[in-house]
Design a protein around this motif. Sequence first.
Motif, PDB file in Angstrom:
ATOM      1  N   TYR A  65       2.372   1.398   7.211  1.00 26.64           N
ATOM      2  CA  TYR A  65       0.979   1.725   6.925  1.00 26.64           C
ATOM      3  C   TYR A  65       0.125   1.274   8.094  1.00 26.64           C
ATOM      4  CZ  TYR A  65      -3.101   2.536   3.902  1.00 26.64           C
ATOM      5  OH  TYR A  65      -4.264   3.028   3.335  1.00 26.64           O
ATOM      6  N   ASP A  67      -3.607   0.445   8.929  1.00 25.57           N
ATOM      7  CA  ASP A  67      -4.932   0.205   8.360  1.00 25.57           C
ATOM      8  C   ASP A  67      -6.048   0.719   9.244  1.00 25.57           C
ATOM      9  OD1 ASP A  67      -4.650  -1.120   5.766  1.00 25.57           O
ATOM     10  OD2 ASP A  67      -3.635  -2.701   6.870  1.00 25.57           O
ATOM     11  N   TYR A  74      -8.657   0.148   3.604  1.00 24.13           N
ATOM     12  CA  TYR A  74      -8.445  -1.265   3.940  1.00 24.13           C
ATOM     13  C   TYR A  74      -9.598  -2.123   3.450  1.00 24.13           C
ATOM     14  CZ  TYR A  74      -7.367  -5.471   6.629  1.00 24.13           C
ATOM     15  OH  TYR A  74      -7.081  -6.768   6.995  1.00 24.13           O
ATOM     16  N   TYR A  77      -9.136  -2.640  -0.149  1.00 23.85           N
ATOM     17  CA  TYR A  77      -8.073  -3.627  -0.370  1.00 23.85           C
ATOM     18  C   TYR A  77      -8.602  -5.041  -0.164  1.00 23.85           C
ATOM     19  CZ  TYR A  77      -4.077  -6.504   1.087  1.00 23.85           C
ATOM     20  OH  TYR A  77      -3.168  -7.533   1.248  1.00 23.85           O
ATOM     21  N   TRP A  92      -9.428 -11.469   8.290  1.00 23.60           N
ATOM     22  CA  TRP A  92      -9.438 -10.027   8.155  1.00 23.60           C
ATOM     23  C   TRP A  92     -10.366  -9.444   9.214  1.00 23.60           C
ATOM     24  CZ3 TRP A  92     -13.660  -6.933   6.251  1.00 23.60           C
ATOM     25  CH2 TRP A  92     -14.802  -7.667   5.914  1.00 23.60           C
ATOM     26  N   THR A  95     -12.408  -2.956   9.505  1.00 27.15           N
ATOM     27  CA  THR A  95     -11.973  -1.710  10.135  1.00 27.15           C
ATOM     28  C   THR A  95     -13.006  -0.594  10.013  1.00 27.15           C
ATOM     29  OG1 THR A  95     -10.791  -1.152   8.100  1.00 27.15           O
ATOM     30  CG2 THR A  95      -9.532  -2.239   9.835  1.00 27.15           C
ATOM     31  N   ARG A 335      -0.936  -7.949   7.332  1.00 30.10           N
ATOM     32  CA  ARG A 335      -1.708  -6.736   7.601  1.00 30.10           C
ATOM     33  C   ARG A 335      -2.878  -7.017   8.530  1.00 30.10           C
ATOM     34  NH1 ARG A 335      -2.546  -3.485   2.010  1.00 30.10           N
ATOM     35  NH2 ARG A 335      -3.860  -2.187   3.373  1.00 30.10           N
ATOM     36  N   ALA A 339      -3.485  -5.025  12.062  1.00 29.78           N
ATOM     37  CA  ALA A 339      -4.727  -4.303  12.344  1.00 29.78           C
ATOM     38  C   ALA A 339      -5.403  -4.842  13.596  1.00 29.78           C
ATOM     39  CB  ALA A 339      -5.667  -4.397  11.143  1.00 29.78           C
ATOM     40  N   VAL A 363      -0.992  -0.226  -0.715  1.00 31.68           N
ATOM     41  CA  VAL A 363      -1.394   0.848   0.190  1.00 31.68           C
ATOM     42  C   VAL A 363      -1.438   2.155  -0.582  1.00 31.68           C
ATOM     43  CG1 VAL A 363      -0.423  -0.348   2.186  1.00 31.68           C
ATOM     44  CG2 VAL A 363       0.967   1.324   0.949  1.00 31.68           C
TER      45      VAL A 363
END
Length: 409
Positions: A65, A67, A74, A77, A92, A95, A335, A339, A363
């Motif tokens: 996946y 992102d 994303y 999520y 994080w 995005t 993740r 990313a 996902v």
Amino acid sequence: VGEEATSVDDVVVTGSRVRREGEAGVGYVDDARIAAPTPVALPDRGTRPAQPRPPQAGLLTAGDYDDLLNPTWYADYVGRYLQDQGGVSLPWVDTRQAITIAVSDAEGRPAPFVEVSVSRPQGEPLRLRTLADGTVVLFPGLDRLGRTANVTVDGATRRLTVGPDRRLEIRTAARAAQVRAFDLLLVIDATGSMGDEMEYLKRELASIMASLAERHPRVDTRIGLIVYRDNGDQYVVRDFPFTGNVDGLVRQLEAQRADGGGDYPEAMDQALTRALDYPWRDDAVRSVVLVADAPPHDDRISATWEQVQEARARRIQITPVAASGVGHRAEFVLRAAAAATQSRYLFLTDDSGVGNPHATPEVKCYVVSRLDSLLRRVLDSQISGRRIEQTENEVIRTVGPYDAGVCAP
């Protein structure tokens, strides 16, 4: 406990590890209200073979996946599953605000390894180098950008407006360099619950590297290995230097055994610190394949995120491979690393029937294929600078509305 995972209330026992799932409720992180995750249902063990299969290449199955190709999903999520348990702030990147700087040469070819300088309201400019596809991705919040920025490449400066601008294309007069070198570092969790994954990787690595060599015969490839466990184990980090001798590296991997661990988190941060100390070549595509089923310890997550940001600054792409037993915290950290470094999140699936049950990732769409073919495509994409999709005969099954890595609404 054995090799199977057993669920008892909110406790999941996998191999030699014990992991507690998050309790139902609502958490808060950075003033954002988020819901707690739903526990993952374990697959029906009745479908598994009565006897384990002998290790051989090509059995493990996986999906991936990206992102960065699905920024809205994303963000959703993050909003639902990011948690601040016990005062731990999880990393994080936003995005939805990502900006791609695409650099090409006079003939329109992607220009790899070119420095991109981006002005900031305070402090020194942000300096990143393009990947093989000629791009760098900016994250305004993470990179502390202002409302506007000057982007300078090879002496030419363009004005960037943060917010409306999502892609800025810059053409240089210089001829784009060709990728002639590839540095690959395997970083593998070698604790007790990783036994199945390690055994199958030992048998798939040689075929993956042979395929890459066939597709890129003029690229000088080196491969290194780091295996890690946790504090108090026989060792914490064990490393093997870069080498052009793939067979020799495979023999070193074959000599490793999965053992130790005990609790759920492991010393991922120390392994990544060692990875950054490796002698990465300036003219090489740089890649870390991080195979893990557990996050760092809570008090080491911020240190791990610092290592991820340093990897990004040094043009090292981190490609996680989530193994069996991965929980929400581990998935989130892995993740975020993918990313931030413009890579993909890979995860093992139960389609092979091999090993412990594998958690279903949060996902929206993905394609399941063999792990060896998936890893080959991802690494090939990093070297060639273009996304390489699976062929029809490589597809085992498709989940959700998949279109070249993008999940339809």
